[in-house]
Design a protein around this motif. Structure first.
Motif, PDB file in Angstrom:
ATOM      1  N   THR A  93      -1.413  14.037   2.682  1.00 51.57           N
ATOM      2  CA  THR A  93      -1.895  12.660   2.751  1.00 51.57           C
ATOM      3  C   THR A  93      -1.475  12.043   4.079  1.00 51.57           C
ATOM      4  OG1 THR A  93       0.094  11.793   1.693  1.00 51.57           O
ATOM      5  CG2 THR A  93      -1.771  12.311   0.254  1.00 51.57           C
ATOM      6  N   ALA A  94      -2.196  11.003   4.457  1.00 51.21           N
ATOM      7  CA  ALA A  94      -1.896  10.244   5.666  1.00 51.21           C
ATOM      8  C   ALA A  94      -2.186   8.781   5.359  1.00 51.21           C
ATOM      9  CB  ALA A  94      -2.775  10.725   6.818  1.00 51.21           C
ATOM     10  N   PRO A  95      -1.582   7.866   6.101  1.00 49.55           N
ATOM     11  CA  PRO A  95      -1.901   6.462   5.869  1.00 49.55           C
ATOM     12  C   PRO A  95      -3.399   6.220   6.027  1.00 49.55           C
ATOM     13  CG  PRO A  95      -0.055   6.681   7.368  1.00 49.55           C
ATOM     14  CD  PRO A  95      -0.614   8.049   7.163  1.00 49.55           C
ATOM     15  N   LEU A  96      -3.935   5.363   5.188  1.00 50.15           N
ATOM     16  CA  LEU A  96      -5.361   5.069   5.227  1.00 50.15           C
ATOM     17  C   LEU A  96      -5.741   4.403   6.538  1.00 50.15           C
ATOM     18  CD1 LEU A  96      -8.041   5.132   3.710  1.00 50.15           C
ATOM     19  CD2 LEU A  96      -7.461   2.904   2.774  1.00 50.15           C
ATOM     20  N   ASP A  97      -4.893   3.492   6.993  1.00 49.79           N
ATOM     21  CA  ASP A  97      -5.178   2.767   8.220  1.00 49.79           C
ATOM     22  C   ASP A  97      -3.936   2.827   9.114  1.00 49.79           C
ATOM     23  OD1 ASP A  97      -6.292   1.122  10.120  1.00 49.79           O
ATOM     24  OD2 ASP A  97      -5.942  -0.728   9.003  1.00 49.79           O
ATOM     25  N   PRO A  98      -3.754   3.941   9.826  1.00 48.87           N
ATOM     26  CA  PRO A  98      -2.555   4.053  10.678  1.00 48.87           C
ATOM     27  C   PRO A  98      -2.552   2.977  11.754  1.00 48.87           C
ATOM     28  CG  PRO A  98      -4.091   5.848  11.105  1.00 48.87           C
ATOM     29  CD  PRO A  98      -4.660   5.048   9.973  1.00 48.87           C
TER      30      PRO A  98
ATOM     31  N   ARG B 191      -1.871  -6.892  -0.512  1.00 46.77           N
ATOM     32  CA  ARG B 191      -1.301  -6.291   0.703  1.00 46.77           C
ATOM     33  C   ARG B 191      -0.400  -5.117   0.358  1.00 46.77           C
ATOM     34  NH1 ARG B 191      -0.718 -11.572   2.340  1.00 46.77           N
ATOM     35  NH2 ARG B 191       1.457 -11.569   1.702  1.00 46.77           N
ATOM     36  N   ASP B 192       0.423  -5.290  -0.671  1.00 47.02           N
ATOM     37  CA  ASP B 192       1.318  -4.211  -1.098  1.00 47.02           C
ATOM     38  C   ASP B 192       0.529  -2.989  -1.562  1.00 47.02           C
ATOM     39  OD1 ASP B 192       3.460  -5.843  -0.529  1.00 47.02           O
ATOM     40  OD2 ASP B 192       3.913  -6.315  -2.617  1.00 47.02           O
ATOM     41  N   ALA B 193      -0.508  -3.229  -2.332  1.00 50.76           N
ATOM     42  CA  ALA B 193      -1.330  -2.117  -2.830  1.00 50.76           C
ATOM     43  C   ALA B 193      -2.031  -1.418  -1.680  1.00 50.76           C
ATOM     44  CB  ALA B 193      -2.349  -2.625  -3.843  1.00 50.76           C
ATOM     45  N   GLU B 194      -2.545  -2.181  -0.749  1.00 51.26           N
ATOM     46  CA  GLU B 194      -3.230  -1.603   0.403  1.00 51.26           C
ATOM     47  C   GLU B 194      -2.283  -0.733   1.223  1.00 51.26           C
ATOM     48  OE1 GLU B 194      -4.463  -4.158   3.804  1.00 51.26           O
ATOM     49  OE2 GLU B 194      -6.467  -3.552   3.139  1.00 51.26           O
ATOM     50  N   ALA B 195      -1.041  -1.160   1.358  1.00 54.57           N
ATOM     51  CA  ALA B 195      -0.063  -0.401   2.123  1.00 54.57           C
ATOM     52  C   ALA B 195       0.251   0.939   1.454  1.00 54.57           C
ATOM     53  CB  ALA B 195       1.217  -1.213   2.294  1.00 54.57           C
TER      54      ALA B 195
END
Length: 82
Positions: free
Chosen positions: A76-81, A56-60
């Protein structure tokens, strides 16, 4: 047993996963006495939670690269906003 669960929190993902896989093999083998099976199952649960938390931490932290109109990287932008 508390010390064994406490050290799970310090394990890096790869070591936690490898130990979890080893526990699964032992339990699937069926050659472990009941009391030992219970103890290693509990450790396996702690390892599973550790791996999930690290994932979860890595995904964030994963981000996608945004591109400008000309196709060059713009930031860059969050992968899953959310």
């Amino acid at each position: 047993m508390a010390d064994k669960h406490a050290d799970v929190a310090a394990l890096p993902f790869e070591k936690a996963l490898a130990e979890l896989e080893s526990i699964v093999q032992k339990l699937e083998g069926g050659n472990v006495p009941l009391e030992d099976s219970i103890a290693i199952y509990e450790r396996g649960e702690a390892l599973k939670k550790r791996c999930e938390a690290l994932l979860r931490d890595a995904e964030a932290r994963v981000q996608k690269i945004t591109l400008a109109a000309d196709g060059t990287p713009a930031g860059t932008a969050p992968l899953d906003p959310r």
